[in-house]
Design an enzyme around this catalytic site. Sequence first.
Site, PDB file in Angstrom:
ATOM      1  N   ALA A 126      55.524 -70.037 -38.015  1.00 44.71           N
ATOM      2  CA  ALA A 126      56.676 -69.387 -38.373  1.00 44.71           C
ATOM      3  C   ALA A 126      57.192 -68.181 -37.128  1.00 44.71           C
ATOM      4  O   ALA A 126      58.250 -68.261 -37.005  1.00 44.71           O
ATOM      5  CB  ALA A 126      56.484 -68.384 -39.739  1.00 44.71           C
ATOM      6  N   GLY A 129      60.220 -65.992 -36.175  1.00 46.02           N
ATOM      7  CA  GLY A 129      60.842 -65.706 -37.428  1.00 46.02           C
ATOM      8  C   GLY A 129      62.190 -66.404 -37.736  1.00 46.02           C
ATOM      9  O   GLY A 129      62.714 -66.194 -38.745  1.00 46.02           O
ATOM     10  N   GLU A 149      51.603 -68.148 -39.426  1.00 41.20           N
ATOM     11  CA  GLU A 149      51.346 -67.868 -37.997  1.00 41.20           C
ATOM     12  C   GLU A 149      49.914 -67.777 -37.529  1.00 41.20           C
ATOM     13  O   GLU A 149      49.126 -66.895 -37.961  1.00 41.20           O
ATOM     14  CB  GLU A 149      52.327 -66.665 -37.441  1.00 41.20           C
ATOM     15  CG  GLU A 149      52.066 -66.283 -36.008  1.00 41.20           C
ATOM     16  CD  GLU A 149      52.380 -67.519 -35.245  1.00 41.20           C
ATOM     17  OE1 GLU A 149      51.536 -67.873 -34.177  1.00 41.20           O
ATOM     18  OE2 GLU A 149      53.453 -68.327 -35.582  1.00 41.20           O
ATOM     19  N   CYS A 247      60.038 -78.434 -29.373  1.00 39.82           N
ATOM     20  CA  CYS A 247      61.016 -78.371 -28.431  1.00 39.82           C
ATOM     21  C   CYS A 247      60.545 -78.804 -27.056  1.00 39.82           C
ATOM     22  O   CYS A 247      60.785 -78.308 -25.854  1.00 39.82           O
ATOM     23  CB  CYS A 247      61.217 -76.687 -28.077  1.00 39.82           C
ATOM     24  SG  CYS A 247      59.657 -75.841 -27.751  1.00 39.82           S
TER      25      CYS A 247
END
Length: 479
Positions: A126, A129, A149, A247
Site C-alpha cells: 500500500a 498510500g 506494507e 509499473c
Amino acid sequence: MAQHTVYFPDAFLTQMREAMPSTLSFDDFLAACQRPLRRSIRVNTLKISVADFLQLTAPYGWTLTPIPWCEEGFWIERDNEDALPLGSTAEHLSGLFYIQEASSMLPVAALFADGNAPQRVMDVAAAPGSKTTQISARMNNEGAILANEFSASRVKVLHANISRCGISNVALTHFDGRVFGAAVPEMFDAILLDAPCSGEGVVRKDPDALKNWSPESNQEIAATQRELIDSAFHALRPGGTLVYSTCTLNQEENEAVCLWLKETYPDAVEFLPLGDLFPGANKALTEEGFLHVFPQIYDCEGFFVARLRKTQAIPALPAPKYKVGNFPFSPVKDREAGQIRQAAAGVGLNWDENLRLWQRDKELWLFPVGIEALIGKVRFSRLGIKLAETHNKGYRWQHEAVIALATPDNVNAFELTPQEAEEWYRGRDVYPQAAPVADDVLVTFQHQPIGLAKRIGSRLKNSYPRELVRDGKLFTGNA
C-alpha cells in the site's frame, strides 16, 4: 518539454522490441522515455467535490487536463513550481488533493469498474498510500480497507497520507504479503496487488531506474510476484475481484504472472477485459483483456493492469504458525459511548455506524466495523483513527480525528486568514484580530478543518502535531 538522458541496457531494449505490439513505434517509445513525466494530481473527494476544487484553484492559473480513466484526476501545469512546490500549497496540506502519477490511478479504476462496490478491500502493497486513499474515496470512507506494507519505514508514510486525507476506514498491517492467503482466507470482496516489480516504466521519473536491471533479476521478481498473487487469490472470496498491477513493461512480470495463476486454478480464474474501462483503453489492450501501457500511448508512466474474478473456492492453505497475541482493545459500552459521542459532537466531531468505539487504557479509538472479522487473525500496526485521550477534565481530542470527522459548519468553527493558517502549519500559536468565544475552537482554512485549538485569552494555542510542522516557504510566499 526538456529531454533527459535515460540509461537503457542493451538487453532491455532487445526485450522491449520483442514485447511491443507491431501497432506501436519503437522510436516513439524511446522518445517518450526521454521526456520528463507530466505532473498529475487526484482530487480527494472525501474533502471536496471536483467542481468546488476547480473553482477554488481557478485564481492560481493552474492548467488542469482531465485524466481519461479517473474523473477526479488531472495532469497539472504550473508556472511557479520552483517558487512554491505543489506539496506546500494550502490545498495539499489540508488533504484536498493527492500528488499521484496518472498511470497509478488505473488499478483502482479497474477495481471499481462495472459498478463493483466491495465492502472489504485489501491493498497488499500500500505505501505510500496513493491507491489506498483512492480506494477509500471510491468507498466514501465506508466499509473497511486492510492496507498492508512490508517495509517498516514506509508504514509511517502510509499512515501520514491516510491521516492527511481524512480517512477513517483503514487498518494498517506490516507483513510479507505472502501470509494473507493462509491468515485470512476468502475474507475480501476485492484485492489490489500493485506488486513490487523491476520498475521499467518509471524511467521518465528516474532516468537511472534501470542501472541495476538484468533479465535474471526480472525472473527472481516474477517468482515473488507469483507467490504474492497466489496468496492474494486465496484471501479473495469466491465472486470477488482481484486487480494485479505493476509499473514495469516486460511480459514475464505481467501477462505471464496472470497466466500462471489461470493455469494453476483453471476453473477458478476468469479474466475480466478492460477494453471498456475508459475511452481509448483499447489502444493498450492485450489479447487476454489486460492493459499493457507503454509510455507513448497516453504520455504517462509505463504500467500494467489486469482484472480477474474468482469464480469458485479453491483448496485452503495450511493455517499460519505465528501467534497474533492478545488484542489490547475492548469495545466501549453503549451508555459510555453515547456520552463520548455527545462530547465529541460539542467540538464538531461526528461519525456514523460504520465506526465503533474501542478503548485501550485512556485511549479512545474508532474502528471500522467491517474490519472486526479480522481481529485475532492478523496483528495490526494501526487500526482506524485515534479519537481522544481521557483525562480528569474530559477528553483530549486527537488531530487525526479532527481531520477525518470534523465538518466546517460547526458552531465553534473559526476561519483563519492565509497568514494565520500558515502560522498554524508552522506549529505556532495564532493571535486573531477578533478571538472566538468558545474555549475549544475548530480551526478552519478555505472552510476545511485543519486542527483543534484551545482559546487562552486572545490566543489560539496550537495543537498541530510536531511531526507535521512545516518549515520553509508556504502558500503565502513568506519563508
